[in-house]
Design an enzyme around this catalytic site. Structure first.
Site, mmCIF file in Angstrom:
data_model
loop_
_atom_site.group_PDB
_atom_site.id
_atom_site.type_symbol
_atom_site.label_atom_id
_atom_site.label_comp_id
_atom_site.label_asym_id
_atom_site.label_seq_id
_atom_site.Cartn_x
_atom_site.Cartn_y
_atom_site.Cartn_z
ATOM 1 C CB CYS A 104 -56.573 -20.473 5.023
ATOM 2 S SG CYS A 104 -57.546 -21.474 6.185
ATOM 3 C CG HIS A 144 -54.155 -22.985 2.934
ATOM 4 N ND1 HIS A 144 -53.777 -23.242 4.233
ATOM 5 C CD2 HIS A 144 -55.505 -23.210 2.873
ATOM 6 C CE1 HIS A 144 -54.856 -23.602 4.932
ATOM 7 N NE2 HIS A 144 -55.900 -23.586 4.130
ATOM 8 C CG ASN A 160 -56.734 -25.985 6.874
ATOM 9 O OD1 ASN A 160 -55.989 -25.074 7.228
ATOM 10 N ND2 ASN A 160 -57.798 -25.774 6.122
#
Length: 334
Positions: free
Chosen positions: A117, A258, A288
């Site tokens: 990520c 993020h 996500n």
């Protein structure tokens, strides 16, 4: 901040792409014991996009990259470098070269970069080094992941979180350096907190000789540990990037982090003293999307007209590894 030797860089275009198919919380509640209220209150996520069996990381990444090229007014044939940040390539040997071919970027060197990520931030900084050193002049940085392939859809701790998507930016050489500061970090002692691990099993090949063959297992995560890590380390790394940029928190126009969990975004912004109206969030629609989440959120904000030329963007990624990093840049060409 002292001027670096060689060219500066500017981020001149953005693009994004997501699969058409989506799964909202109500539908997901028919798969596992959960509810829209439970997911939304704990994560901020309402739905996520999912690639179908015919879909590919290659397709959405190529489209996101083409959209970024179009915004920047740059032809694919002008690109010198393509950095694909992903943990889920279509080909374990890498997908960047496939995307290079699909775009027609015949002059570009292309490679995959894996930092989960944090991948887009790591990719952004990596590409900048090539341009600042005068090796290349134009680069594509793509963040793309299809994590739905590796989700255990019976585990409500993880299956509610992840979605698929891609985002990209064009970076070009510039007389004035628009990448103002950055900080990248890793801590392998925390690797166990978030995994998509290979598991092998011995198989006898011939007498006395065995080989291990297996596959990657679904995502596992200690959510509480990742939360504690993020709310402590991410504000620190943003502050260090700002220090390198010789800027203060109040000079930030936008925080583009993020998109992992709305509670993390809120906690980081509060610790830094950044008002909520400066925090970009689109996780309600996408969940996500790992390395895609920052460029996807950035692109939407640019196309809405929220992010304007010369705005100062602080961006931060964090995730498996564990890795985390931040970059501060001015949007657009100088």
């Amino acid at each position: 901040m002292a001027q670096r030797v060689g060219a500066g860089v500017a981020i001149t275009g953005s693009g994004s792409s997501v699969p058409e198919r989506y799964l909202d919380n109500e539908a997901l509640s028919r798969v596992v014991d959960t509810s829209d209220e439970w997911i939304a209150s704990r994560t901020g996520i309402r739905q996520r996009r999912l690639a179908d069996a015919a879909g590919s990381l290659r397709a959405i990444a190529t489209q996101a990259a083409q959209n970024a090229l179009d915004m920047a007014g740059v032809a694919a044939s002008e690109i010198d470098l393509i950095v694909l940040a992903t943990s889920t390539p279509d080909d374990l040997f890498g997908s960047a070269s496939q995307i290079q071919h699909d775009l027609g970027a015949t002059q570009a060197t292309a490679f995959d970069l894996t930092a989960a990520c944090s991948g887009f931030v790591f990719g952004l900084v990596t590409a900048a080094q090539f341009i600042q050193n005068g090796v290349y002049r134009k680069a594509l940085i793509i963040g793309a992941d299809v994590l739905s392939r590796w989700v255990d859809w019976s585990d409500r701790r993880t299956c509610v979180l992840f979605g698929d998507g891609a985002g990209a930016v064009v970076m070009e050489a510039s007389e004035r350096d628009r990448l103002l500061g950055f900080e990248l970090r890793s801590d392998g002692t925390l690797n166990h907190c978030l995994n998509l691990a290979y598991q092998g099993q011995d198989r006898e090949l011939v007498d006395g000789v065995a080989i291990a063959q297996g596959t990657f297992q679904p995502i596992t995560m200690n959510g509480q540990e990742v939360y504690r890590f993020a709310v402590k380390r991410v504000p620190e790394v943003i502050e260090k990037a700002l220090f390198r940029a010789e800027l203060t928190v109040d000079q930030i126009d936008w925080l583009v982090m993020h998109q992992a969990n709305q509670r993390i975004l809120d906690a980081v912004a509060e610790r830094l003293g950044i008002p909520s109206e400066k925090v970009i969030s689109n996780m309600a629609s996408y969940g996500n999307t790992s390395a895609a989440s920052i460029p996807l959120a950035l692109d939407e904000a640019v196309r809405r007209g929220d992010i304007k030329p010369d705005d100062i963007i602080a961006t931060a990624g964090f995730g498996a590894g564990l890795t985390w990093g931040a970059a501060v840049f001015r949007w657009g060409a100088s």
